[in-house]
Design a protein around this motif. Structure first.
Motif, PDB file in Angstrom:
ATOM      1  N   ILE A  81      36.606  49.980  43.129  1.00  0.00           N
ATOM      2  CA  ILE A  81      35.689  48.844  43.097  1.00  0.00           C
ATOM      3  C   ILE A  81      35.370  48.392  41.674  1.00  0.00           C
ATOM      4  CG2 ILE A  81      33.390  49.946  43.083  1.00  0.00           C
ATOM      5  CD1 ILE A  81      33.195  48.121  45.858  1.00  0.00           C
ATOM      6  N   LYS A  82      35.500  49.293  40.708  1.00  0.00           N
ATOM      7  CA  LYS A  82      35.177  48.941  39.314  1.00  0.00           C
ATOM      8  C   LYS A  82      36.081  47.829  38.757  1.00  0.00           C
ATOM      9  CE  LYS A  82      38.096  52.482  37.269  1.00  0.00           C
ATOM     10  NZ  LYS A  82      38.212  53.703  36.494  1.00  0.00           N
ATOM     11  N   TYR A  83      37.213  47.607  39.403  1.00  0.00           N
ATOM     12  CA  TYR A  83      38.124  46.555  38.917  1.00  0.00           C
ATOM     13  C   TYR A  83      37.710  45.155  39.369  1.00  0.00           C
ATOM     14  CZ  TYR A  83      41.107  50.333  37.385  1.00  0.00           C
ATOM     15  OH  TYR A  83      41.585  51.434  36.741  1.00  0.00           O
ATOM     16  N   PHE A  84      36.668  45.091  40.204  1.00  0.00           N
ATOM     17  CA  PHE A  84      36.229  43.777  40.696  1.00  0.00           C
ATOM     18  C   PHE A  84      34.954  43.358  39.991  1.00  0.00           C
ATOM     19  CE2 PHE A  84      38.856  45.641  43.899  1.00  0.00           C
ATOM     20  CZ  PHE A  84      39.618  44.575  44.359  1.00  0.00           C
ATOM     21  N   LYS A  85      34.940  42.103  39.544  1.00  0.00           N
ATOM     22  CA  LYS A  85      33.790  41.595  38.800  1.00  0.00           C
ATOM     23  C   LYS A  85      32.558  41.436  39.687  1.00  0.00           C
ATOM     24  CE  LYS A  85      35.846  39.036  35.013  1.00  0.00           C
ATOM     25  NZ  LYS A  85      36.471  37.745  34.765  1.00  0.00           N
ATOM     26  N   HIS A  86      32.746  40.872  40.864  1.00  0.00           N
ATOM     27  CA  HIS A  86      31.605  40.565  41.731  1.00  0.00           C
ATOM     28  C   HIS A  86      31.759  41.324  43.040  1.00  0.00           C
ATOM     29  CE1 HIS A  86      30.671  37.487  38.822  1.00  0.00           C
ATOM     30  NE2 HIS A  86      31.903  37.022  38.938  1.00  0.00           N
ATOM     31  N   GLY A  93      39.169  38.184  53.588  1.00  0.00           N
ATOM     32  CA  GLY A  93      39.797  36.858  53.659  1.00  0.00           C
ATOM     33  C   GLY A  93      39.687  36.088  52.362  1.00  0.00           C
ATOM     34  N   GLN A  94      38.799  36.571  51.497  1.00  0.00           N
ATOM     35  CA  GLN A  94      38.559  35.887  50.224  1.00  0.00           C
ATOM     36  C   GLN A  94      39.707  36.146  49.239  1.00  0.00           C
ATOM     37  OE1 GLN A  94      34.961  37.350  48.516  1.00  0.00           O
ATOM     38  NE2 GLN A  94      35.083  36.040  46.708  1.00  0.00           N
ATOM     39  N   ALA A  95      40.031  35.134  48.467  1.00  0.00           N
ATOM     40  CA  ALA A  95      41.035  35.298  47.414  1.00  0.00           C
ATOM     41  C   ALA A  95      40.313  35.653  46.120  1.00  0.00           C
ATOM     42  CB  ALA A  95      41.817  34.003  47.245  1.00  0.00           C
ATOM     43  N   THR A 108      44.264  38.936  48.257  1.00  0.00           N
ATOM     44  CA  THR A 108      43.353  38.620  49.354  1.00  0.00           C
ATOM     45  C   THR A 108      42.586  39.874  49.767  1.00  0.00           C
ATOM     46  OG1 THR A 108      45.053  37.074  50.100  1.00  0.00           O
ATOM     47  CG2 THR A 108      43.255  37.508  51.617  1.00  0.00           C
ATOM     48  N   VAL A 109      41.280  39.759  49.832  1.00  0.00           N
ATOM     49  CA  VAL A 109      40.447  40.894  50.235  1.00  0.00           C
ATOM     50  C   VAL A 109      40.642  41.164  51.724  1.00  0.00           C
ATOM     51  CG1 VAL A 109      38.065  41.727  50.492  1.00  0.00           C
ATOM     52  CG2 VAL A 109      38.735  40.414  48.459  1.00  0.00           C
ATOM     53  N   VAL A 119      43.081  45.439  49.375  1.00  0.00           N
ATOM     54  CA  VAL A 119      43.512  44.057  49.156  1.00  0.00           C
ATOM     55  C   VAL A 119      44.960  43.884  49.614  1.00  0.00           C
ATOM     56  CG1 VAL A 119      41.984  43.717  47.170  1.00  0.00           C
ATOM     57  CG2 VAL A 119      44.334  44.472  46.781  1.00  0.00           C
ATOM     58  N   ASP A 120      45.256  42.683  50.013  1.00  0.00           N
ATOM     59  CA  ASP A 120      46.637  42.301  50.321  1.00  0.00           C
ATOM     60  C   ASP A 120      47.145  41.603  49.073  1.00  0.00           C
ATOM     61  OD1 ASP A 120      48.977  41.099  51.201  1.00  0.00           O
ATOM     62  OD2 ASP A 120      48.170  40.718  53.202  1.00  0.00           O
TER      63      ASP A 120
END
Ligand code: ZN
Length: 160
Positions: A81-86, A93-95, A108-109, A119-120
């Motif tokens: 999770i540390k690699y994601f900003k928000h 479904g979010q890109a 894609t999450v 993620v895909d």
């Protein structure tokens, strides 16, 4: 002036998926600005821009290979999770853009966990034909500095 090497192009675009649904448009904000001939936009778009001038409107239909890539099987990856900003705001479904060893990638999450996110690695638009409706708003000669930097400067372009 015609679009050619080392011109700066300002344009509006509307991106639609294979079903013709609206994915994204620049019309809600400033037009996009790019330096032609430096690989700053998709190659297929750059090709279709060549020789156009202000006021030209066209629709570029791009294959998956020319746009967001073919769909790759077995593409689900677990990322800390540390690699994601928000991370707190992620929804399936979010890109999202992710910094990887291969550079910035849009993924894609699929599933959000407490410590990791599945993620895909396929772009949400992978594997489909897309279309860009383009309107050319302005064409000008690039500044020496822009050619040196390899990108356009100004509103809608690169900021330093
Ligand atoms: Zn620059």
């Amino acid at each position: 002036m015609q679009i050619g090497p080392d011109t700066v192009v300002s344009f509006h675009y509307t991106l639609r998926n294979a079903a013709g649904e609206l994915v994204e448009t620049s019309r809600d904000s400033e037009p996009t600005l790019y330096l032609h001939g430096h690989g700053n936009v998709m190659e297929a778009i750059e090709k279709q821009m060549e020789g156009r001038s202000v006021g030209d409107k066209f629709t570029a239909v791009l294959s998956a290979a020319e746009s967001f890539g073919e769909k790759v099987a077995n593409s689900i990856q677990r990322v800390a999770i540390k690699y994601f900003k928000h991370a707190g705001k992620l929804v399936p479904g979010q890109a999202v853009r992710l910094n990887t060893d291969n550079g910035l990638m849009t993924v894609t999450v699929v599933k959000v966990g407490k410590f990791s996110v599945d993620v895909d690695t396929n772009h949400p638009l992978a594997g489909q034909e897309v279309s860009f409706e383009v309107e050319v708003l302005d064409v000008r000669a690039a500044l020496a500095e822009e050619i040196q930097h390899g990108h356009a400067h100004g509103v809608g372009g690169h900021h330093h």
